[in-house]
Scaffold this motif. Structure first.
Motif, PDB file in Angstrom:
ATOM      1  N   SER A 161      34.290  83.188  31.625  1.00  0.00           N
ATOM      2  CA  SER A 161      34.633  81.687  31.397  1.00  0.00           C
ATOM      3  C   SER A 161      35.521  81.448  30.416  1.00  0.00           C
ATOM      4  O   SER A 161      36.269  80.468  30.503  1.00  0.00           O
ATOM      5  CB  SER A 161      33.068  81.160  31.060  1.00  0.00           C
ATOM      6  N   ALA A 162      35.746  82.165  29.366  1.00  0.00           N
ATOM      7  CA  ALA A 162      36.737  81.941  28.400  1.00  0.00           C
ATOM      8  C   ALA A 162      38.286  82.229  28.913  1.00  0.00           C
ATOM      9  O   ALA A 162      38.895  81.428  28.713  1.00  0.00           O
ATOM     10  CB  ALA A 162      36.509  82.701  26.891  1.00  0.00           C
ATOM     11  N   GLU A 163      38.188  83.207  29.644  1.00  0.00           N
ATOM     12  CA  GLU A 163      39.582  83.798  30.405  1.00  0.00           C
ATOM     13  C   GLU A 163      39.759  82.427  31.248  1.00  0.00           C
ATOM     14  O   GLU A 163      40.993  81.765  31.321  1.00  0.00           O
ATOM     15  CB  GLU A 163      39.474  84.804  31.370  1.00  0.00           C
ATOM     16  N   LEU A 164      38.841  81.894  32.046  1.00  0.00           N
ATOM     17  CA  LEU A 164      39.027  80.969  33.243  1.00  0.00           C
ATOM     18  C   LEU A 164      39.626  79.411  32.491  1.00  0.00           C
ATOM     19  O   LEU A 164      40.208  78.863  32.898  1.00  0.00           O
ATOM     20  CB  LEU A 164      37.839  80.859  34.229  1.00  0.00           C
ATOM     21  N   ALA A 165      38.586  79.214  31.390  1.00  0.00           N
ATOM     22  CA  ALA A 165      38.876  77.913  30.602  1.00  0.00           C
ATOM     23  C   ALA A 165      40.155  78.159  29.754  1.00  0.00           C
ATOM     24  O   ALA A 165      40.733  76.769  29.555  1.00  0.00           O
ATOM     25  CB  ALA A 165      37.805  77.663  29.960  1.00  0.00           C
ATOM     26  N   GLY A 166      40.580  79.313  29.470  1.00  0.00           N
ATOM     27  CA  GLY A 166      41.708  79.201  28.339  1.00  0.00           C
ATOM     28  C   GLY A 166      41.434  79.056  27.051  1.00  0.00           C
ATOM     29  O   GLY A 166      42.509  78.618  26.281  1.00  0.00           O
TER      30      GLY A 166
END
Length: 108
Positions: free
Chosen positions: A35-40
């Motif tokens: 989720s951190a990767e996708l949200a940036g």
């Protein structure tokens, strides 16, 4: 008194909102793993309705980060460090509450 605290809390939140009168508050959203990767990002503060279902809360977060939609069926929420399933469960949020987005963790 409780009434004075409540009034002060309303003033701090602005007292009104853009979505037909439902009160909004600022919550901290924490993103982990995918989720951190996708949200940036790893964390942010979002303004959301105080009374909202867990599914509506997810939709508010996806509005801010559309790439998160791909993990919808695998994601787990934690609100105030309590797990919450996406669905019709009504959440009553308070300013400063922590919402964690926890995607499944694969292991071997």
């Amino acid at each position: 008194s409780a009434r004075r605290r409540r009034r002060r809390g309303l003033a701090a939140e602005g007292g009104s909102s853009r979505d037909g009168g439902s009160m909004r508050c600022q919550v901290s959203v924490l993103y982990f793993a995918r989720s951190a990767e996708l949200a940036g990002l790893r964390s942010e503060t979002l303004s959301v309705p105080r009374q909202i279902t867990s599914l509506q809360l997810w939709e508010e977060i996806v509005k801010a980060h559309p790439r998160l939609a791909v993990i919808r069926d695998q994601v787990v929420f934690a609100v105030r460090q309590e797990y919450v399933l996406l669905g019709d469960q009504l959440l009553v949020l308070h300013p400063g509450d922590e919402v964690a987005i926890i995607p499944p963790i694969s292991g071997g």
